[in-house]
Write a protein that holds these residues in place. Structure first.
Motif, mmCIF file in Angstrom:
data_model
loop_
_atom_site.group_PDB
_atom_site.id
_atom_site.type_symbol
_atom_site.label_atom_id
_atom_site.label_comp_id
_atom_site.label_asym_id
_atom_site.label_seq_id
_atom_site.Cartn_x
_atom_site.Cartn_y
_atom_site.Cartn_z
ATOM 1 N N GLY A 136 0.860 -0.986 0.133
ATOM 2 C CA GLY A 136 0.102 0.072 -0.140
ATOM 3 C C GLY A 136 0.634 1.684 -0.234
ATOM 4 N N LYS A 137 2.339 1.446 -0.168
ATOM 5 C CA LYS A 137 2.930 2.787 0.206
ATOM 6 C C LYS A 137 4.024 2.124 -1.517
ATOM 7 C CE LYS A 137 6.526 5.170 2.375
ATOM 8 N NZ LYS A 137 6.779 5.080 4.212
ATOM 9 N N GLN A 138 3.387 3.568 -2.330
ATOM 10 C CA GLN A 138 4.240 3.930 -3.062
ATOM 11 C C GLN A 138 5.815 3.786 -3.011
ATOM 12 O OE1 GLN A 138 2.774 6.091 -6.083
ATOM 13 N NE2 GLN A 138 4.463 7.146 -6.205
ATOM 14 N N ARG A 139 6.942 3.127 -3.586
ATOM 15 C CA ARG A 139 7.787 2.557 -3.732
ATOM 16 C C ARG A 139 8.725 3.259 -4.106
ATOM 17 N NH1 ARG A 139 9.063 2.614 2.146
ATOM 18 N NH2 ARG A 139 8.262 0.883 2.540
ATOM 19 N N LEU A 140 8.327 3.232 -5.173
ATOM 20 C CA LEU A 140 9.198 3.978 -6.980
ATOM 21 C C LEU A 140 7.914 4.817 -7.904
ATOM 22 C CD1 LEU A 140 11.940 3.849 -8.004
ATOM 23 C CD2 LEU A 140 11.406 1.711 -9.191
ATOM 24 N N ASP A 141 7.852 5.881 -8.070
ATOM 25 C CA ASP A 141 6.652 6.750 -9.168
ATOM 26 C C ASP A 141 7.172 6.093 -10.333
ATOM 27 O OD1 ASP A 141 4.883 9.094 -9.264
ATOM 28 O OD2 ASP A 141 7.146 9.919 -10.484
ATOM 29 N N GLU A 142 7.827 5.764 -10.759
ATOM 30 C CA GLU A 142 8.357 5.530 -12.696
ATOM 31 C C GLU A 142 9.599 4.870 -12.906
ATOM 32 O OE1 GLU A 142 6.704 8.544 -15.075
ATOM 33 O OE2 GLU A 142 8.889 8.155 -15.562
ATOM 34 N N LEU A 143 9.202 3.703 -12.875
ATOM 35 C CA LEU A 143 10.322 2.514 -13.078
ATOM 36 C C LEU A 143 10.590 3.006 -15.188
ATOM 37 C CD1 LEU A 143 12.660 0.707 -13.021
ATOM 38 C CD2 LEU A 143 10.858 -1.135 -12.797
ATOM 39 N N VAL A 144 11.706 3.377 -15.817
ATOM 40 C CA VAL A 144 11.103 3.139 -17.081
ATOM 41 C C VAL A 144 12.053 1.749 -17.348
ATOM 42 C CG1 VAL A 144 11.808 3.792 -19.023
ATOM 43 C CG2 VAL A 144 11.444 5.722 -17.492
ATOM 44 N N CYS A 145 11.721 0.848 -18.084
ATOM 45 C CA CYS A 145 12.804 -0.811 -18.383
ATOM 46 C C CYS A 145 11.926 -1.094 -19.311
ATOM 47 C CB CYS A 145 12.252 -0.943 -16.712
ATOM 48 S SG CYS A 145 10.613 -1.521 -16.104
ATOM 49 N N ASP A 146 12.626 -2.264 -19.427
ATOM 50 C CA ASP A 146 11.695 -3.183 -20.307
ATOM 51 C C ASP A 146 10.934 -3.910 -19.935
ATOM 52 O OD1 ASP A 146 13.266 -2.370 -22.173
ATOM 53 O OD2 ASP A 146 14.513 -3.771 -22.576
ATOM 54 N N GLY A 147 10.917 -4.513 -18.421
ATOM 55 C CA GLY A 147 9.916 -4.968 -17.685
ATOM 56 C C GLY A 147 10.571 -5.068 -15.950
ATOM 57 N N ALA A 148 9.767 -5.861 -14.878
ATOM 58 C CA ALA A 148 10.337 -6.033 -14.437
ATOM 59 C C ALA A 148 9.494 -7.306 -13.365
ATOM 60 C CB ALA A 148 9.952 -5.021 -12.771
ATOM 61 N N MET A 149 9.831 -7.520 -12.554
ATOM 62 C CA MET A 149 9.537 -9.629 -12.079
ATOM 63 C C MET A 149 9.544 -9.551 -10.567
ATOM 64 S SD MET A 149 12.432 -11.696 -13.398
ATOM 65 C CE MET A 149 13.500 -10.949 -14.830
ATOM 66 N N VAL A 150 8.444 -10.078 -10.696
ATOM 67 C CA VAL A 150 8.374 -10.813 -8.847
ATOM 68 C C VAL A 150 9.148 -12.601 -8.487
ATOM 69 C CG1 VAL A 150 7.356 -11.114 -6.343
ATOM 70 C CG2 VAL A 150 7.186 -8.977 -7.767
ATOM 71 N N SER A 151 9.462 -12.477 -8.171
ATOM 72 C CA SER A 151 10.449 -14.035 -8.656
ATOM 73 C C SER A 151 10.434 -14.148 -6.131
ATOM 74 C CB SER A 151 12.131 -13.488 -8.765
ATOM 75 O OG SER A 151 12.907 -15.464 -8.320
ATOM 76 N N THR A 152 10.239 -15.874 -7.100
ATOM 77 C CA THR A 152 10.240 -16.559 -5.476
ATOM 78 C C THR A 152 11.375 -17.169 -4.855
ATOM 79 O OG1 THR A 152 9.914 -18.843 -6.785
ATOM 80 C CG2 THR A 152 7.801 -17.827 -5.989
ATOM 81 N N PRO A 153 12.061 -17.651 -4.178
ATOM 82 C CA PRO A 153 13.875 -18.234 -3.684
ATOM 83 C C PRO A 153 14.061 -19.497 -5.452
ATOM 84 C CG PRO A 153 12.600 -17.858 -2.138
ATOM 85 C CD PRO A 153 11.549 -17.718 -3.073
ATOM 86 N N ALA A 154 12.970 -20.550 -5.332
ATOM 87 C CA ALA A 154 12.848 -21.380 -6.552
ATOM 88 C C ALA A 154 12.598 -20.839 -7.629
ATOM 89 C CB ALA A 154 11.775 -22.699 -6.532
ATOM 90 N N GLY A 155 12.314 -19.579 -7.936
ATOM 91 C CA GLY A 155 12.896 -19.337 -9.332
ATOM 92 C C GLY A 155 13.867 -18.009 -9.455
ATOM 93 N N SER A 156 14.358 -17.821 -8.501
ATOM 94 C CA SER A 156 15.215 -17.100 -8.541
ATOM 95 C C SER A 156 16.542 -16.840 -9.320
ATOM 96 C CB SER A 156 15.945 -16.583 -6.914
ATOM 97 O OG SER A 156 16.714 -18.192 -6.426
ATOM 98 N N THR A 157 16.773 -18.243 -9.368
ATOM 99 C CA THR A 157 18.041 -18.599 -10.341
ATOM 100 C C THR A 157 17.808 -18.814 -12.134
ATOM 101 O OG1 THR A 157 17.532 -21.531 -10.649
ATOM 102 C CG2 THR A 157 19.034 -19.969 -8.598
ATOM 103 N N ALA A 158 16.013 -18.444 -12.343
ATOM 104 C CA ALA A 158 15.975 -17.986 -13.727
ATOM 105 C C ALA A 158 16.139 -16.753 -14.358
ATOM 106 C CB ALA A 158 14.100 -19.238 -13.164
ATOM 107 N N TYR A 159 14.529 -16.471 -14.695
ATOM 108 C CA TYR A 159 14.901 -14.819 -15.930
ATOM 109 C C TYR A 159 15.649 -14.339 -14.228
ATOM 110 C CZ TYR A 159 12.599 -11.661 -18.364
ATOM 111 O OH TYR A 159 12.472 -10.158 -18.906
ATOM 112 N N ASN A 160 14.793 -14.092 -13.451
ATOM 113 C CA ASN A 160 15.095 -13.825 -12.025
ATOM 114 C C ASN A 160 17.136 -13.744 -12.272
ATOM 115 O OD1 ASN A 160 15.140 -11.572 -9.829
ATOM 116 N ND2 ASN A 160 16.655 -13.193 -8.589
ATOM 117 N N TYR A 161 17.616 -14.233 -12.087
ATOM 118 C CA TYR A 161 19.461 -14.142 -12.323
ATOM 119 C C TYR A 161 19.682 -13.701 -13.862
ATOM 120 C CZ TYR A 161 23.690 -16.154 -10.603
ATOM 121 O OH TYR A 161 24.848 -16.500 -10.735
ATOM 122 N N SER A 162 18.995 -14.445 -14.786
ATOM 123 C CA SER A 162 19.365 -13.987 -16.218
ATOM 124 C C SER A 162 19.393 -11.905 -16.440
ATOM 125 C CB SER A 162 18.610 -14.188 -17.168
ATOM 126 O OG SER A 162 18.477 -15.825 -16.927
#
Length: 253
Positions: free
Chosen positions: A133-159
């Protein structure tokens, strides 16, 4: 009495060959009656299997008949029951994605690895990030973003140069993909129970898609993500080759 086994395999020739071999060697039952599910294929097939059987309280033991096989054990037809008797269990909680499209419709899906947002067109995406509920970043200019689990942290997140998270840690990785502004923002590590919301800035000019373990939805304007503790995926691994060991090993190659 030995555990009842069910066999599942991807459509790949190597997986189908392994399926036929194991079916000749071991007595099997339908998935709904099994004590252990044997999945033959790669990591993508393992994710499919976990999603398809999440209504069951049945552990899955994978054997790699694909490529990377991070979530799989090594392939071997002999000694399967002995390996299962010695196997170690890892428990994974998925993420729930709730994506709102520009037409107001809502798409929901679960992700064992990560939920990602990616630009659809030639222009970079602009994302606003709100955590609990708290705004942490007003604007991220990017190709994308993700939220990863520990199991997924070595996949796309690591790349995308995100951190590798230990299995069992109560944290998630929030990682940008090719961030342009803020230039030096590398992402964040969040408590596992965090509620993350991405809001797409200027979605008509800068359309964005969302993806949860390869289930995609286009033209999203808002995506909400949270870990689901009441769904537990059980994976079995050979001793000394579990996810903890693999996560450590990945950091030294």
């Amino acid at each position: 009495m030995p555990p009842k086994l069910a066999l599942l395999a991807s459509a790949a020739p190597d997986a189908q060959e392994a399926l036929a071999l194991l079916a000749r060697r071991y007595e099997t039952v339908p998935v709904e009656e099994a004590d252990i599910i044997i999945a033959l294929g790669g990591d993508g097939f393992m994710l499919q299997t976990l999603h398809a059987t999440q209504h069951l309280d049945t552990p899955v033991y994978g054997m790699n008949r694909g490529t990377v096989g991070f979530l799989m054990n090594g392939w071997q037809a002999e000694g399967l029951r002995e390996r299962l008797d010695a196997a170690e269990m890892a428990v994974l909680n998925p993420l729930r994605m709730q994506a709102t499209r520009s037409d107001g419709s809502v798409f929901e899906a679960l992700a064992i690895n990560e939920v990602s947002l990616l630009r659809q067109g030639a222009q970079a995406a602009k994302l606003r990030i709100i955590v609990d509920g708290k705004q942490r970043l007003d604007e991220l200019v990017c190709d994308g973003a993700m939220v990863s689990t520990p199991a997924g942290s070595t996949a796309y997140n690591y790349s995308a140069h995100g951190p590798i998270l230990p299995i069992g840690s109560d944290v998630l990785a929030l990682t940008p993909v090719a961030a342009f502004r803020p230039r030096r923002w590398r992402g964040a590590i969040l408590p596992k129970d965090s509620r993350v919301r991405f809001e797409v800035v200027d979605p008509e000019r800068r359309p964005v898609m969302a993806d949860a373990d390869s289930r995609s939805v286009r033209n999203v304007v808002r995506v909400e993500i949270q870990s689901v503790r009441d769904i537990a995926h059980k994976l079995l691994f050979d001793p000394g080759h579990g996810l903890d060991e693999r996560l450590i090993r990945e950091q030294f190659v």
